[in-house]
Structures are given as C-alpha cells and as structure tokens.
Design a protein around this motif. Structure first.
Motif, short mmCIF file in Angstrom:
data_model
loop_
_atom_site.label_atom_id
_atom_site.label_comp_id
_atom_site.label_asym_id
_atom_site.label_seq_id
_atom_site.Cartn_x
_atom_site.Cartn_y
_atom_site.Cartn_z
N SER A 27 1.01 -0.95 -0.17
CA SER A 27 0.52 -0.06 -0.25
C SER A 27 0.46 1.14 0.08
N SER A 28 1.60 1.45 0.61
CA SER A 28 2.67 2.73 0.77
C SER A 28 3.10 2.89 -1.18
N HIS A 29 3.51 1.75 -1.52
CA HIS A 29 4.03 1.97 -2.74
C HIS A 29 3.47 2.42 -4.09
N TRP A 30 1.87 2.02 -3.49
CA TRP A 30 1.29 2.39 -4.15
C TRP A 30 0.22 4.02 -3.80
N ILE A 31 0.62 3.97 -2.75
CA ILE A 31 0.49 5.45 -2.36
C ILE A 31 1.17 6.01 -3.15
N ASP A 32 2.76 6.72 -3.52
CA ASP A 32 3.67 6.52 -3.90
C ASP A 32 3.59 6.71 -5.12
N PHE A 33 3.03 5.55 -5.73
CA PHE A 33 2.83 5.21 -7.09
C PHE A 33 1.71 6.43 -7.61
N THR A 34 0.95 7.01 -6.70
CA THR A 34 -0.07 7.67 -7.45
C THR A 34 -0.19 8.65 -6.73
N ILE A 35 0.85 9.64 -5.72
CA ILE A 35 1.32 10.62 -5.89
C ILE A 35 2.24 11.48 -7.37
N PHE A 74 2.38 9.93 -9.63
CA PHE A 74 1.76 9.56 -11.28
C PHE A 74 0.31 10.75 -11.63
N PHE A 75 -0.56 10.92 -10.22
CA PHE A 75 -1.26 12.50 -10.13
C PHE A 75 -0.42 13.50 -10.28
N ILE A 76 0.91 13.62 -9.81
CA ILE A 76 1.47 14.72 -10.29
C ILE A 76 2.26 15.11 -11.30
N THR A 77 2.91 14.08 -12.12
CA THR A 77 3.41 13.51 -13.81
C THR A 77 1.85 13.70 -14.15
N GLY A 78 0.79 13.57 -14.42
CA GLY A 78 -0.30 13.37 -15.58
C GLY A 78 -0.57 15.02 -15.46
N LEU A 79 -1.13 15.70 -14.59
CA LEU A 79 -1.50 16.84 -14.08
C LEU A 79 -0.35 17.43 -15.29
N GLY A 119 -8.65 17.15 -18.25
CA GLY A 119 -9.10 16.54 -17.72
C GLY A 119 -9.61 15.33 -18.22
N TYR A 120 -9.75 14.79 -19.58
CA TYR A 120 -9.97 13.80 -19.96
C TYR A 120 -8.81 12.66 -20.29
N LEU A 121 -7.54 14.03 -20.40
CA LEU A 121 -6.47 13.84 -21.00
C LEU A 121 -5.48 13.27 -19.52
N PHE A 122 -5.75 13.56 -18.59
CA PHE A 122 -5.14 13.68 -17.58
C PHE A 122 -5.84 12.05 -17.10
N LEU A 123 -6.70 12.14 -17.17
CA LEU A 123 -7.36 10.52 -16.49
C LEU A 123 -6.50 8.78 -17.16
N LEU A 124 -6.29 9.81 -18.88
CA LEU A 124 -5.78 8.79 -19.67
C LEU A 124 -4.17 8.85 -19.35
N PHE A 125 -3.50 10.05 -18.75
CA PHE A 125 -2.34 9.74 -18.48
C PHE A 125 -2.16 8.70 -16.89
N LEU A 126 -3.00 9.24 -16.17
CA LEU A 126 -2.82 8.36 -14.57
C LEU A 126 -3.29 6.65 -14.75
N ILE A 127 -4.42 6.66 -15.29
CA ILE A 127 -4.94 4.92 -15.46
C ILE A 127 -3.94 4.55 -16.35
N PHE A 128 -3.45 4.70 -17.58
CA PHE A 128 -1.86 4.50 -17.71
C PHE A 128 -0.99 4.05 -16.66
N GLY A 129 -0.31 4.77 -16.26
CA GLY A 129 0.95 5.29 -15.20
C GLY A 129 0.87 3.81 -14.26
N PHE A 130 -0.70 3.80 -13.95
CA PHE A 130 -1.23 2.26 -13.40
C PHE A 130 -1.32 1.44 -14.02
N ALA A 131 -1.20 1.18 -15.24
CA ALA A 131 -1.17 -0.06 -16.30
C ALA A 131 0.22 -0.29 -15.77
N ILE A 132 0.46 0.77 -16.33
CA ILE A 132 2.59 0.48 -16.23
C ILE A 132 2.87 -0.16 -14.99
#
Length: 185
Positions: free
Chosen positions: A7-15, A17-22, A38-51
C-alpha cells in the motif's frame, strides 16, 4: 507486513502519477487544444497505473534482473507495434479491445481517439467521450476501461506468480487459490 509495504508503494505511485499526469495533461492541452485537460489527465493517470502493474507482473515472472529488464522492455515496446494489427479507422473494435489488453496498445488507441476528435476542429468533450470518431466503433471510454482492466489483471497475475514461481521462500502449488488451506489461514 506485506500489505503495508504494497500500500505504501501504491500511495507513492499515485502521488507521482497524479503530479506527472497533471503536468503532462497541462502540456498536452497545448497540442490537443479542443480537448479538456481532465480527459487527458485521466488517460495518463490510468496508463501510469497500468504500467506499474505491468512492471510488477514482469518482476514476478523473471528471476534474473538483466534478462527480466531486457525482455520486459521488449514486451512493453511490442505493445505499440501490435496496434498496427487493427487500425482504429476501419479495424474491428473487438480485436482492438483484445489488443488493448496490453497497456501500451490501449494507451495508443486512446491517444489516437483524442487526436481524431481534434481533427474535427472541436476536440473531445463530455458528449464525445462515449462516442466513436472511427468507423470501427472504438471509443475513448474503451481505452480507459481496458487500461483499468489491464491494471487489475496484471496485479492479480503478479500476485499469483509471486507466490507460485518466486525464488523467495517456498513457492505454493499452482492450484493454491483452489485450496481450503489458502482461504482459511
């Protein structure tokens, strides 16, 4: 505890990818002027999680880091080239959804969808998100959905492989999810 570390890894990745996605979405709105950031941000954010999920899967399959990094990189790049098997313009949407089981393919199709909406001189807005600009019928929401599905599938597979073929500890038998002992302890 294993859950705390994950969970600590996922919190780190979320932060991250959130900043990178923005940032990427902000820069991308200069290219895709008619599309909401917002649509571009969503695409990049979910792509980051998939990677990240894809990387977890590769890490759980390969025991040697040198071979793992080379083959994982090759598998990742191949994802872009498999998009040539079905063109969004006139390909089959079902085939494109199957190819989108690779995160790079889903992302590539998503960007092509956004670019096609930009070609209409209007861009992509809320009314176009679930409408296809292609004859094939592939939509932006297909790309987002497939990236989310990729993330879940890769996480489940990486968990399974880390318990069955891992070189750390005693590996469980391949049928462990079907045993009472696994679920009751």
């Amino acid at each position: 505890d294993r859950f705390t570390i994950s969970s600590s890894h996922w919190i780190d990745f979320t932060i991250v990818f959130f900043i990178t996605g923005l940032g990427v979405a902000g820069v991308s709105t200069a290219i895709f002027e008619g599309t909401s950031g917002g649509y571009l941000f969503l695409l990049f954010l979910i792509f980051g999680f998939a990677i990240v999920s894809f990387c977890f899967l590769c890490a759980s399959v390969f025991n040697r880091s040198k071979i793992g990094s080379i083959l994982s990189s090759m598998f990742f790049v191949v994802g872009y080239f498999i998009t040539f098997a079905a063109d969004p313009e006139d390909g089959d949407a079902a085939v494109m959804n199957i190819l989108s089981l690779h995160p790079m393919a889903a992302f590539s199709y998503g960007i092509q969808t956004v670019a096609k909406w930009e070609d209409t001189n209007f861009g992509m807005s809320a009314s176009e998100v679930d409408v296809s600009p292609f004859v094939s019928g592939y939509k932006y929401t297909d790309s987002i959905l497939m990236l989310a599905i990729d993330t879940v599938i890769y996480l489940l597979l990486s968990y399974y492989f880390s318990l069955t073929i891992s070189s750390v500890g005693v590996p469980l038998p391949f049928y462990f999810p079907f045993t009472k002992k696994y679920w009751c302890t």
